[in-house]
Design a protein around this motif. Sequence first.
Motif, PDB file in Angstrom:
ATOM      1  N   GLY A 170       0.802  -1.213   0.000  1.00 18.81           N
ATOM      2  CA  GLY A 170       0.000   0.000   0.000  1.00 18.81           C
ATOM      3  C   GLY A 170       0.838   1.268   0.000  1.00 18.81           C
ATOM      4  O   GLY A 170       0.326   2.350  -0.249  1.00 18.81           O
ATOM      5  N   SER A 171       2.122   1.134   0.275  1.00 17.71           N
ATOM      6  CA  SER A 171       2.994   2.309   0.251  1.00 17.71           C
ATOM      7  C   SER A 171       3.511   2.617  -1.149  1.00 17.71           C
ATOM      8  O   SER A 171       4.095   3.679  -1.378  1.00 17.71           O
ATOM      9  CB  SER A 171       4.182   2.107   1.202  1.00 17.71           C
ATOM     10  N   PHE A 172       3.285   1.709  -2.094  1.00 20.72           N
ATOM     11  CA  PHE A 172       3.710   1.943  -3.468  1.00 20.72           C
ATOM     12  C   PHE A 172       2.703   2.836  -4.180  1.00 20.72           C
ATOM     13  O   PHE A 172       1.495   2.664  -4.063  1.00 20.72           O
ATOM     14  CB  PHE A 172       3.886   0.625  -4.226  1.00 20.72           C
ATOM     15  N   GLN A 173       3.230   3.772  -4.958  1.00 21.88           N
ATOM     16  CA  GLN A 173       2.392   4.771  -5.599  1.00 21.88           C
ATOM     17  C   GLN A 173       1.336   4.158  -6.523  1.00 21.88           C
ATOM     18  O   GLN A 173       0.196   4.600  -6.539  1.00 21.88           O
ATOM     19  CB  GLN A 173       3.267   5.748  -6.387  1.00 21.88           C
ATOM     20  N   ALA A 174       1.685   3.144  -7.259  1.00 26.48           N
ATOM     21  CA  ALA A 174       0.728   2.520  -8.182  1.00 26.48           C
ATOM     22  C   ALA A 174      -0.464   1.924  -7.424  1.00 26.48           C
ATOM     23  O   ALA A 174      -1.610   2.040  -7.869  1.00 26.48           O
ATOM     24  CB  ALA A 174       1.412   1.445  -9.011  1.00 26.48           C
ATOM     25  N   VAL A 175      -0.199   1.307  -6.291  1.00 26.06           N
ATOM     26  CA  VAL A 175      -1.275   0.724  -5.488  1.00 26.06           C
ATOM     27  C   VAL A 175      -2.115   1.828  -4.856  1.00 26.06           C
ATOM     28  O   VAL A 175      -3.352   1.745  -4.821  1.00 26.06           O
ATOM     29  CB  VAL A 175      -0.704  -0.246  -4.424  1.00 26.06           C
ATOM     30  N   LYS A 176      -1.461   2.890  -4.380  1.00 25.92           N
ATOM     31  CA  LYS A 176      -2.196   4.026  -3.821  1.00 25.92           C
ATOM     32  C   LYS A 176      -3.143   4.616  -4.852  1.00 25.92           C
ATOM     33  O   LYS A 176      -4.302   4.912  -4.557  1.00 25.92           O
ATOM     34  CB  LYS A 176      -1.229   5.119  -3.359  1.00 25.92           C
ATOM     35  N   HIS A 177      -2.643   4.795  -6.072  1.00 19.95           N
ATOM     36  CA  HIS A 177      -3.470   5.384  -7.131  1.00 19.95           C
ATOM     37  C   HIS A 177      -4.638   4.483  -7.487  1.00 19.95           C
ATOM     38  O   HIS A 177      -5.751   4.971  -7.714  1.00 19.95           O
ATOM     39  CB  HIS A 177      -2.625   5.664  -8.360  1.00 19.95           C
ATOM     40  N   LEU A 178      -4.401   3.185  -7.540  1.00 16.11           N
ATOM     41  CA  LEU A 178      -5.479   2.255  -7.859  1.00 16.11           C
ATOM     42  C   LEU A 178      -6.557   2.287  -6.775  1.00 16.11           C
ATOM     43  O   LEU A 178      -7.752   2.322  -7.085  1.00 16.11           O
ATOM     44  CB  LEU A 178      -4.919   0.842  -8.043  1.00 16.11           C
ATOM     45  N   CYS A 179      -6.152   2.325  -5.521  1.00 22.74           N
ATOM     46  CA  CYS A 179      -7.119   2.411  -4.420  1.00 22.74           C
ATOM     47  C   CYS A 179      -7.873   3.741  -4.452  1.00 22.74           C
ATOM     48  O   CYS A 179      -9.081   3.781  -4.203  1.00 22.74           O
ATOM     49  CB  CYS A 179      -6.423   2.227  -3.077  1.00 22.74           C
ATOM     50  N   ALA A 180      -7.165   4.812  -4.762  1.00 25.97           N
ATOM     51  CA  ALA A 180      -7.821   6.119  -4.864  1.00 25.97           C
ATOM     52  C   ALA A 180      -8.834   6.135  -6.002  1.00 25.97           C
ATOM     53  O   ALA A 180      -9.951   6.661  -5.847  1.00 25.97           O
ATOM     54  CB  ALA A 180      -6.782   7.217  -5.050  1.00 25.97           C
ATOM     55  N   ASP A 181      -8.474   5.547  -7.125  1.00 27.01           N
ATOM     56  CA  ASP A 181      -9.408   5.467  -8.253  1.00 27.01           C
ATOM     57  C   ASP A 181     -10.629   4.627  -7.889  1.00 27.01           C
ATOM     58  O   ASP A 181     -11.762   4.953  -8.292  1.00 27.01           O
ATOM     59  CB  ASP A 181      -8.725   4.880  -9.482  1.00 27.01           C
ATOM     60  N   MET A 182     -10.413   3.564  -7.135  1.00 29.42           N
ATOM     61  CA  MET A 182     -11.534   2.738  -6.681  1.00 29.42           C
ATOM     62  C   MET A 182     -12.451   3.552  -5.776  1.00 29.42           C
ATOM     63  O   MET A 182     -13.681   3.481  -5.907  1.00 29.42           O
ATOM     64  CB  MET A 182     -11.036   1.504  -5.925  1.00 29.42           C
ATOM     65  N   LEU A 183     -11.873   4.311  -4.868  1.00 29.31           N
ATOM     66  CA  LEU A 183     -12.670   5.129  -3.955  1.00 29.31           C
ATOM     67  C   LEU A 183     -13.520   6.132  -4.726  1.00 29.31           C
ATOM     68  O   LEU A 183     -14.714   6.285  -4.444  1.00 29.31           O
ATOM     69  CB  LEU A 183     -11.769   5.855  -2.955  1.00 29.31           C
ATOM     70  N   VAL A 184     -12.936   6.795  -5.704  1.00 27.10           N
ATOM     71  CA  VAL A 184     -13.686   7.764  -6.506  1.00 27.10           C
ATOM     72  C   VAL A 184     -14.833   7.068  -7.240  1.00 27.10           C
ATOM     73  O   VAL A 184     -15.961   7.567  -7.267  1.00 27.10           O
ATOM     74  CB  VAL A 184     -12.747   8.495  -7.489  1.00 27.10           C
ATOM     75  N   ALA A 185     -14.562   5.910  -7.820  1.00 27.62           N
ATOM     76  CA  ALA A 185     -15.602   5.173  -8.546  1.00 27.62           C
ATOM     77  C   ALA A 185     -16.729   4.745  -7.610  1.00 27.62           C
ATOM     78  O   ALA A 185     -17.911   4.857  -7.957  1.00 27.62           O
ATOM     79  CB  ALA A 185     -14.996   3.954  -9.241  1.00 27.62           C
ATOM     80  N   VAL A 186     -16.377   4.267  -6.423  1.00 29.93           N
ATOM     81  CA  VAL A 186     -17.391   3.818  -5.462  1.00 29.93           C
ATOM     82  C   VAL A 186     -18.245   4.990  -4.987  1.00 29.93           C
ATOM     83  O   VAL A 186     -19.477   4.897  -4.931  1.00 29.93           O
ATOM     84  CB  VAL A 186     -16.733   3.094  -4.264  1.00 29.93           C
ATOM     85  N   GLU A 187     -17.620   6.105  -4.664  1.00 33.09           N
ATOM     86  CA  GLU A 187     -18.382   7.262  -4.178  1.00 33.09           C
ATOM     87  C   GLU A 187     -19.253   7.861  -5.277  1.00 33.09           C
ATOM     88  O   GLU A 187     -20.373   8.299  -5.014  1.00 33.09           O
ATOM     89  CB  GLU A 187     -17.440   8.314  -3.592  1.00 33.09           C
ATOM     90  N   HIS A 188     -18.753   7.863  -6.493  1.00 32.93           N
ATOM     91  CA  HIS A 188     -19.559   8.333  -7.622  1.00 32.93           C
ATOM     92  C   HIS A 188     -20.778   7.432  -7.787  1.00 32.93           C
ATOM     93  O   HIS A 188     -21.912   7.915  -7.930  1.00 32.93           O
ATOM     94  CB  HIS A 188     -18.701   8.347  -8.883  1.00 32.93           C
ATOM     95  N   ALA A 189     -20.557   6.128  -7.769  1.00 36.46           N
ATOM     96  CA  ALA A 189     -21.662   5.177  -7.904  1.00 36.46           C
ATOM     97  C   ALA A 189     -22.654   5.316  -6.757  1.00 36.46           C
ATOM     98  O   ALA A 189     -23.871   5.276  -6.974  1.00 36.46           O
ATOM     99  CB  ALA A 189     -21.124   3.751  -7.972  1.00 36.46           C
ATOM    100  N   ARG A 190     -22.151   5.513  -5.555  1.00 34.69           N
ATOM    101  CA  ARG A 190     -23.038   5.660  -4.393  1.00 34.69           C
ATOM    102  C   ARG A 190     -23.941   6.886  -4.564  1.00 34.69           C
ATOM    103  O   ARG A 190     -25.143   6.834  -4.309  1.00 34.69           O
ATOM    104  CB  ARG A 190     -22.209   5.790  -3.115  1.00 34.69           C
ATOM    105  N   SER A 191     -23.377   7.985  -5.020  1.00 34.95           N
ATOM    106  CA  SER A 191     -24.161   9.212  -5.217  1.00 34.95           C
ATOM    107  C   SER A 191     -25.230   9.032  -6.291  1.00 34.95           C
ATOM    108  O   SER A 191     -26.379   9.451  -6.113  1.00 34.95           O
ATOM    109  CB  SER A 191     -23.243  10.363  -5.618  1.00 34.95           C
ATOM    110  N   VAL A 192     -24.856   8.401  -7.384  1.00 33.12           N
ATOM    111  CA  VAL A 192     -25.804   8.202  -8.481  1.00 33.12           C
ATOM    112  C   VAL A 192     -26.908   7.231  -8.062  1.00 33.12           C
ATOM    113  O   VAL A 192     -28.088   7.446  -8.376  1.00 33.12           O
ATOM    114  CB  VAL A 192     -25.059   7.722  -9.745  1.00 33.12           C
ATOM    115  N   ALA A 193     -26.552   6.172  -7.361  1.00 29.31           N
ATOM    116  CA  ALA A 193     -27.549   5.198  -6.901  1.00 29.31           C
ATOM    117  C   ALA A 193     -28.504   5.833  -5.898  1.00 29.31           C
ATOM    118  O   ALA A 193     -29.721   5.588  -5.934  1.00 29.31           O
ATOM    119  CB  ALA A 193     -26.861   3.983  -6.287  1.00 29.31           C
TER     120      ALA A 193
END
Length: 142
Positions: free
Chosen positions: A39-62
Amino acid sequence: ALDRGVVALANEQVGGAQRCLEASVGYAGERFQFGRAIGSFQAVKHLCADMLVAVEHARSVAWHAATTIDDAEESRVAVPLARSVCSDAYLFAAGANIQIHGGIGFTWEHDAHLYFKRAKSTSLILGSVDSFRDRLADAIGL
């Protein structure tokens, strides 16, 4: 009835995507490689951040689709939008979960595999995502 089912399915997809995010973040904190948590690697951080944005966007739309389901005019846009966004978010989160787990999701014994299969199957239930994108385009005049 179909629209109500779609809204319920969209909310289920948000829950599945949220669980994939939680599993990924948890694993990224406990899996060590090269002497440090992945989780300290930048690529993993970015992937988790992208997942968070996608989940929150989906939650708002739903949520919006659920609150406007009784308004025929508003739900013409909200329901197909929720179907599209939530399906995409769940598929993305399930795939990213597999990536963070190092590809382990394609083993029958791991939950990541089950989430990926469910994400794929829910993208086809009650009509394809593409048919809902067509519905959305018609609703907004494209």
